[in-house]
Design a protein around this motif. Structure first.
Motif, PDB file in Angstrom:
ATOM      1  N   ALA A   1       0.624  -1.195  -0.091  1.00  0.00           N
ATOM      2  CA  ALA A   1      -0.115   0.056  -0.033  1.00  0.00           C
ATOM      3  C   ALA A   1       0.931   1.344  -0.134  1.00  0.00           C
ATOM      4  N   SER A   2       1.950   1.305   0.547  1.00  0.00           N
ATOM      5  CA  SER A   2       2.822   2.416   0.805  1.00  0.00           C
ATOM      6  C   SER A   2       3.594   2.651  -0.561  1.00  0.00           C
ATOM      7  N   MET A   3       3.885   1.477  -1.268  1.00  0.00           N
ATOM      8  CA  MET A   3       4.510   1.534  -2.371  1.00  0.00           C
ATOM      9  C   MET A   3       3.635   2.147  -3.617  1.00  0.00           C
ATOM     10  N   SER A   4       2.405   1.618  -3.412  1.00  0.00           N
ATOM     11  CA  SER A   4       1.631   2.083  -4.390  1.00  0.00           C
ATOM     12  C   SER A   4       1.315   3.804  -4.262  1.00  0.00           C
ATOM     13  N   ASP A   5       0.914   4.379  -3.028  1.00  0.00           N
ATOM     14  CA  ASP A   5       0.980   5.530  -2.784  1.00  0.00           C
ATOM     15  C   ASP A   5       2.041   6.443  -3.016  1.00  0.00           C
ATOM     16  N   ALA A   6       3.343   5.873  -2.943  1.00  0.00           N
ATOM     17  CA  ALA A   6       4.332   6.497  -3.342  1.00  0.00           C
ATOM     18  C   ALA A   6       4.612   6.670  -4.837  1.00  0.00           C
ATOM     19  N   VAL A   7       4.384   5.592  -5.618  1.00  0.00           N
ATOM     20  CA  VAL A   7       4.221   5.653  -7.159  1.00  0.00           C
ATOM     21  C   VAL A   7       3.187   6.822  -7.587  1.00  0.00           C
ATOM     22  N   VAL A   8       2.186   6.779  -7.253  1.00  0.00           N
ATOM     23  CA  VAL A   8       1.149   7.921  -7.227  1.00  0.00           C
ATOM     24  C   VAL A   8       1.678   9.295  -7.093  1.00  0.00           C
ATOM     25  N   ARG A   9       2.115   9.301  -5.749  1.00  0.00           N
ATOM     26  CA  ARG A   9       2.598  10.690  -5.409  1.00  0.00           C
ATOM     27  C   ARG A   9       3.737  10.906  -6.384  1.00  0.00           C
ATOM     28  N   GLU A  10       4.985  10.210  -6.576  1.00  0.00           N
ATOM     29  CA  GLU A  10       5.962  10.559  -7.474  1.00  0.00           C
ATOM     30  C   GLU A  10       5.801  10.711  -8.830  1.00  0.00           C
ATOM     31  N   PHE A  11       4.816  10.128  -9.365  1.00  0.00           N
ATOM     32  CA  PHE A  11       4.290  10.097 -10.635  1.00  0.00           C
ATOM     33  C   PHE A  11       3.598  11.378 -10.935  1.00  0.00           C
ATOM     34  N   LYS A  12       2.714  11.755  -9.902  1.00  0.00           N
ATOM     35  CA  LYS A  12       1.983  13.207 -10.081  1.00  0.00           C
ATOM     36  C   LYS A  12       2.943  14.247 -10.037  1.00  0.00           C
ATOM     37  N   LYS A  13       3.854  14.193  -9.036  1.00  0.00           N
ATOM     38  CA  LYS A  13       4.936  15.164  -8.732  1.00  0.00           C
ATOM     39  C   LYS A  13       5.732  15.214 -10.158  1.00  0.00           C
ATOM     40  N   LEU A  14       6.080  14.262 -10.746  1.00  0.00           N
ATOM     41  CA  LEU A  14       6.927  14.335 -12.213  1.00  0.00           C
ATOM     42  C   LEU A  14       5.906  14.917 -13.245  1.00  0.00           C
ATOM     43  N   ASP A  15       4.644  14.434 -13.277  1.00  0.00           N
ATOM     44  CA  ASP A  15       3.711  15.042 -14.411  1.00  0.00           C
ATOM     45  C   ASP A  15       3.621  16.713 -14.251  1.00  0.00           C
ATOM     46  N   ASP A  16       3.558  16.979 -12.686  1.00  0.00           N
ATOM     47  CA  ASP A  16       3.626  18.496 -12.592  1.00  0.00           C
ATOM     48  C   ASP A  16       4.603  19.120 -12.847  1.00  0.00           C
ATOM     49  N   GLU A  17       5.762  18.727 -12.781  1.00  0.00           N
ATOM     50  CA  GLU A  17       7.145  19.277 -13.049  1.00  0.00           C
ATOM     51  C   GLU A  17       7.260  19.404 -14.537  1.00  0.00           C
ATOM     52  N   LEU A  18       6.882  18.189 -15.319  1.00  0.00           N
ATOM     53  CA  LEU A  18       6.985  18.271 -16.946  1.00  0.00           C
ATOM     54  C   LEU A  18       6.047  19.285 -17.321  1.00  0.00           C
ATOM     55  N   THR A  19       4.871  19.298 -17.040  1.00  0.00           N
ATOM     56  CA  THR A  19       3.741  20.337 -17.204  1.00  0.00           C
ATOM     57  C   THR A  19       4.244  21.740 -17.237  1.00  0.00           C
ATOM     58  N   LYS A  20       4.879  21.852 -15.997  1.00  0.00           N
ATOM     59  CA  LYS A  20       5.327  23.266 -15.786  1.00  0.00           C
ATOM     60  C   LYS A  20       6.439  23.587 -16.867  1.00  0.00           C
ATOM     61  N   LYS A  21       7.271  22.628 -17.214  1.00  0.00           N
ATOM     62  CA  LYS A  21       8.376  22.949 -18.172  1.00  0.00           C
ATOM     63  C   LYS A  21       7.996  23.291 -19.646  1.00  0.00           C
ATOM     64  N   VAL A  22       6.738  22.398 -19.860  1.00  0.00           N
ATOM     65  CA  VAL A  22       6.480  22.566 -21.239  1.00  0.00           C
ATOM     66  C   VAL A  22       5.560  23.974 -21.311  1.00  0.00           C
ATOM     67  N   ASN A  23       4.913  24.432 -20.234  1.00  0.00           N
ATOM     68  CA  ASN A  23       4.172  25.510 -20.196  1.00  0.00           C
ATOM     69  C   ASN A  23       5.301  26.692 -20.159  1.00  0.00           C
ATOM     70  N   ASP A  24       6.342  26.707 -19.559  1.00  0.00           N
ATOM     71  CA  ASP A  24       7.302  27.469 -19.470  1.00  0.00           C
ATOM     72  C   ASP A  24       7.921  27.836 -20.785  1.00  0.00           C
ATOM     73  N   ALA A  25       8.133  26.704 -21.557  1.00  0.00           N
ATOM     74  CA  ALA A  25       8.586  26.506 -22.807  1.00  0.00           C
ATOM     75  C   ALA A  25       7.843  27.402 -23.626  1.00  0.00           C
ATOM     76  N   MET A  26       6.251  27.105 -23.659  1.00  0.00           N
ATOM     77  CA  MET A  26       5.490  27.556 -24.848  1.00  0.00           C
ATOM     78  C   MET A  26       5.328  29.029 -24.550  1.00  0.00           C
ATOM     79  N   LYS A  27       5.540  29.473 -23.016  1.00  0.00           N
ATOM     80  CA  LYS A  27       5.472  31.083 -22.874  1.00  0.00           C
ATOM     81  C   LYS A  27       6.698  31.459 -23.619  1.00  0.00           C
ATOM     82  N   THR A  28       7.769  31.166 -23.540  1.00  0.00           N
ATOM     83  CA  THR A  28       9.110  31.403 -24.152  1.00  0.00           C
ATOM     84  C   THR A  28       8.970  31.680 -25.442  1.00  0.00           C
ATOM     85  N   GLU A  29       8.367  30.565 -26.228  1.00  0.00           N
ATOM     86  CA  GLU A  29       8.189  30.506 -27.555  1.00  0.00           C
ATOM     87  C   GLU A  29       7.172  31.583 -28.103  1.00  0.00           C
TER      88      GLU A  29
END
Length: 109
Positions: A74-102
């Motif tokens: 259960a803890s591993m499952s929670d960690a996977v969800v938490r870390e994947f969401k964190k990664l997804d948020d970071e990637l989304t921010k980078k893409v959005n920042d790149a789009m603003k620069t463009e």
């Protein structure tokens, strides 16, 4: 790649539910004695009740290991969800920042 489809997909909703289901299972496993006791009068036969008591006693030996493993999964499952969401948020921010620069570069031309 390049077809608008993600290379990596995780069923986050299912994983979130997985941790909850494992914890629920652990709770139910730890209540077998109460369950057996609740049927004691309905069963009536002392031999069956004795067998259920023996089962509960033997079950106690392996239950701790199983519940520890359920907690770990259960803890591993929670960690996977938490870390994947964190990664997804970071990637989304980078893409959005790149789009603003463009966009700024296009406006400056």
């Amino acid at each position: 790649m390049g077809q608008g489809k993600s290379d990596l997909a995780l069923p986050l909703t299912e994983l979130e539910g997985f941790g909850r289901r494992l914890r629920s299972l652990k709770t139910r496993l730890n209540h077998t004695a109460k369950l057996f006791e609740s049927y004691r009068d309905d069963i009536g036969d002392g031999g069956v009740n004795d067998a259920l008591g023996d089962f509960e006693s033997n079950w106690e030996d392996g239950r701790e290991d199983i519940t520890q493993q359920l907690d770990a999964l259960a803890s591993m499952s929670d960690a996977v969800v938490r870390e994947f969401k964190k990664l997804d948020d970071e990637l989304t921010k980078k893409v959005n920042d790149a789009m603003k620069t463009e966009d700024r570069r296009k406006k400056e031309k």
